[in-house]
Motif scaffolding. Structure first.
Motif, PDB file in Angstrom:
ATOM      1  N   SER A 117      32.529  72.335  89.362  1.00  0.00           N
ATOM      2  CA  SER A 117      33.747  73.323  88.919  1.00  0.00           C
ATOM      3  C   SER A 117      33.508  73.828  87.335  1.00  0.00           C
ATOM      4  N   ASN A 118      34.464  74.797  87.119  1.00  0.00           N
ATOM      5  CA  ASN A 118      34.384  75.125  85.723  1.00  0.00           C
ATOM      6  C   ASN A 118      35.570  75.856  85.577  1.00  0.00           C
ATOM      7  N   ALA A 119      36.449  75.428  84.535  1.00  0.00           N
ATOM      8  CA  ALA A 119      37.885  76.205  84.450  1.00  0.00           C
ATOM      9  C   ALA A 119      38.149  76.649  82.882  1.00  0.00           C
ATOM     10  N   PRO A 120      38.580  77.732  82.490  1.00  0.00           N
ATOM     11  CA  PRO A 120      39.002  78.008  81.194  1.00  0.00           C
ATOM     12  C   PRO A 120      40.119  77.364  80.723  1.00  0.00           C
ATOM     13  N   PHE A 121      40.275  77.178  79.538  1.00  0.00           N
ATOM     14  CA  PHE A 121      41.440  76.862  79.002  1.00  0.00           C
ATOM     15  C   PHE A 121      42.457  77.880  78.491  1.00  0.00           C
ATOM     16  N   ALA A 122      43.898  77.646  78.545  1.00  0.00           N
ATOM     17  CA  ALA A 122      44.935  78.789  77.797  1.00  0.00           C
ATOM     18  C   ALA A 122      45.684  78.028  77.045  1.00  0.00           C
ATOM     19  N   VAL A 123      46.423  78.956  76.120  1.00  0.00           N
ATOM     20  CA  VAL A 123      47.328  78.397  75.165  1.00  0.00           C
ATOM     21  C   VAL A 123      48.579  78.743  75.619  1.00  0.00           C
ATOM     22  N   ALA A 124      49.529  77.888  75.851  1.00  0.00           N
ATOM     23  CA  ALA A 124      50.774  78.090  76.269  1.00  0.00           C
ATOM     24  C   ALA A 124      51.891  77.601  75.567  1.00  0.00           C
ATOM     25  N   LEU A 125      52.968  78.652  74.925  1.00  0.00           N
ATOM     26  CA  LEU A 125      54.048  78.243  74.009  1.00  0.00           C
ATOM     27  C   LEU A 125      55.223  77.760  74.702  1.00  0.00           C
ATOM     28  N   ASN A 126      55.870  76.759  74.072  1.00  0.00           N
ATOM     29  CA  ASN A 126      57.418  76.916  74.717  1.00  0.00           C
ATOM     30  C   ASN A 126      57.841  77.860  74.481  1.00  0.00           C
ATOM     31  N   ASP A 239      36.749  83.905  67.641  1.00  0.00           N
ATOM     32  CA  ASP A 239      35.789  83.645  68.726  1.00  0.00           C
ATOM     33  C   ASP A 239      35.819  82.304  69.104  1.00  0.00           C
ATOM     34  N   VAL A 240      36.758  81.859  69.827  1.00  0.00           N
ATOM     35  CA  VAL A 240      36.876  80.297  70.376  1.00  0.00           C
ATOM     36  C   VAL A 240      36.828  80.463  72.000  1.00  0.00           C
ATOM     37  N   SER A 241      36.045  80.075  72.486  1.00  0.00           N
ATOM     38  CA  SER A 241      35.961  79.547  73.936  1.00  0.00           C
ATOM     39  C   SER A 241      35.885  78.231  74.365  1.00  0.00           C
ATOM     40  N   ALA A 242      36.721  77.710  75.531  1.00  0.00           N
ATOM     41  CA  ALA A 242      36.544  76.554  75.677  1.00  0.00           C
ATOM     42  C   ALA A 242      37.076  76.317  76.982  1.00  0.00           C
ATOM     43  N   GLY A 243      36.761  75.074  77.701  1.00  0.00           N
ATOM     44  CA  GLY A 243      37.316  74.754  79.170  1.00  0.00           C
ATOM     45  C   GLY A 243      37.156  73.619  79.449  1.00  0.00           C
ATOM     46  N   THR A 244      37.149  73.222  80.644  1.00  0.00           N
ATOM     47  CA  THR A 244      36.578  71.903  81.335  1.00  0.00           C
ATOM     48  C   THR A 244      35.969  72.101  82.627  1.00  0.00           C
ATOM     49  N   TYR A 245      35.541  71.113  83.081  1.00  0.00           N
ATOM     50  CA  TYR A 245      34.839  71.001  84.418  1.00  0.00           C
ATOM     51  C   TYR A 245      34.899  69.680  85.073  1.00  0.00           C
ATOM     52  N   ASN A 246      34.524  69.610  86.329  1.00  0.00           N
ATOM     53  CA  ASN A 246      34.351  68.614  87.075  1.00  0.00           C
ATOM     54  C   ASN A 246      33.040  68.295  87.418  1.00  0.00           C
TER      55      ASN A 246
END
Length: 317
Positions: A117-126, A239-246
């Motif tokens: 799998s592949n999944a993108p990251f997101a930025v989440a604020l309090n 222009d920043v793209s990143a995620g993780t994978y399994n």
């Protein structure tokens, strides 16, 4: 004891019998504590994988050091198909390339089974942190002169590298607070101990919709189908793209026929319509046709992609 010849003969009639000389449970090692994205994915596939293999699949959490603790444990396990490891981008790539003295070599120390799998990251604020979008947050963060902090699932993890890449691109100065997994890192973003968190979209989205966090950007290449209203970082000027994978791995030395059986079983699991639907609902792309060679090539390509970034950012643990 069941002899290897007997077992291999049995696999012709019943491919579910996988390990040489063993019919007990398959242990699926995970490098993070329960509740995080890597753990959730492992538990999502454990039951259908059990059905395909005809053996219990037990998720075994070995958290610590961004997945390195689990790897060190995994490398001591038998190469007979009774133990597998669910890698994330952290243990497969980010961990070893961000250390001066890597404790293992991802290209030689694992028998890669499949990219799952592949999944993108997101930025989440309090929610109490100003900024309705990434631009607004960056302006606020710059005015704080380094007083803000963010949480990650650990030093040398993919979220750590992604966060530092984003910080460098935006020019903000913030403090990194590492945790032994994504679940406690998210918890402290919710309660305000840190200002923000970067994690997979599917992990953060329920908190965003409940008002416990506010997602201001996705680090995907394009807006996601599960939350198309949230813009990418690229749309907002960075222009920043990143995620993780399994990825699934077996110990080096696992017989090729065992590798093929496990690879076939996980491929059937990932091809199920129900599985694809569940993953899509979490913003995860699932791969049903991966094989050992493709998985290894993917890891090699990710190392080539991230190593120069790590060197440029000066990350050396």
């Amino acid at each position: 004891m069941i002899h290897r010849r007997t077992l291999l003969a049995a696999t012709v009639a019943a491919p579910a019998a996988v390990a040489q000389g063993r019919g007990g449970p398959v242990r699926l090692v995970v490098g993070f504590p329960p509740g995080g994205s890597g753990d959730l994915f492992a538990r999502l596939i454990a039951e259908p994988l059990r059905d395909e293999l005809g053996r219990p699949v037990i998720v075994e959490n070995r958290p610590g050091a961004g997945g390195v603790t689990a790897v060190e444990y995994f490398l001591r396990q038998p190469a007979d198909g009774s133990v597998l490891m669910m890698h994330t981008g952290s243990s497969a790539v980010a961990g070893p390339i961000s250390r001066r003295n890597p404790p293992y070599n991802p290209m030689t120390d694992f028998a890669w089974v499949a990219l799952l799998s592949n999944a993108p990251f997101a930025v989440a604020l309090n929610p109490r942190v100003p900024g309705e979008d990434l631009r607004g947050f960056v302006a606020y963060a710059k005015a704080q002169n380094g007083a803000l902090s963010y949480s990650s699932a650990g030093i040398g993890t993919t979220v750590h590298l992604a966060a530092e890449a984003l910080n460098a691109a935006t020019g903000i100065q913030v403090q990194h607070v590492p945790y032994p997994g994504s679940a406690p890192a998210i918890t402290d973003a919710i309660n305000g101990t840190v200002a923000y968190n970067i994690e997979t979209y599917g992990t953060l989205l329920p908190h965003h919709r409940a008002g416990a966090l506010r997602i201001v950007a996705t680090l995907a290449e394009e807006r996601t189908a599960i939350a198309p209203e949230i813009p990418t970082a690229k749309e907002q000027g960075w222009d920043v793209s990143a995620g993780t994978y399994n990825l699934l791995a077996a110990p080096v030395g696992t017989p090729r026929d065992v590798m093929e059986q496990v690879s076939g079983a996980i491929g059937r699991v990932m091809a199920k319509q129900e599985m694809q639907a569940r993953l899509a609902a979490l913003g995860i792309t699932g791969y049903a046709r991966s094989n050992p060679d493709e998985a290894k090539a993917f890891v090699e390509a990710e190392i080539a992609r991230w190593r120069p970034i790590v060197q440029r950012l000066g990350i050396a643990l």
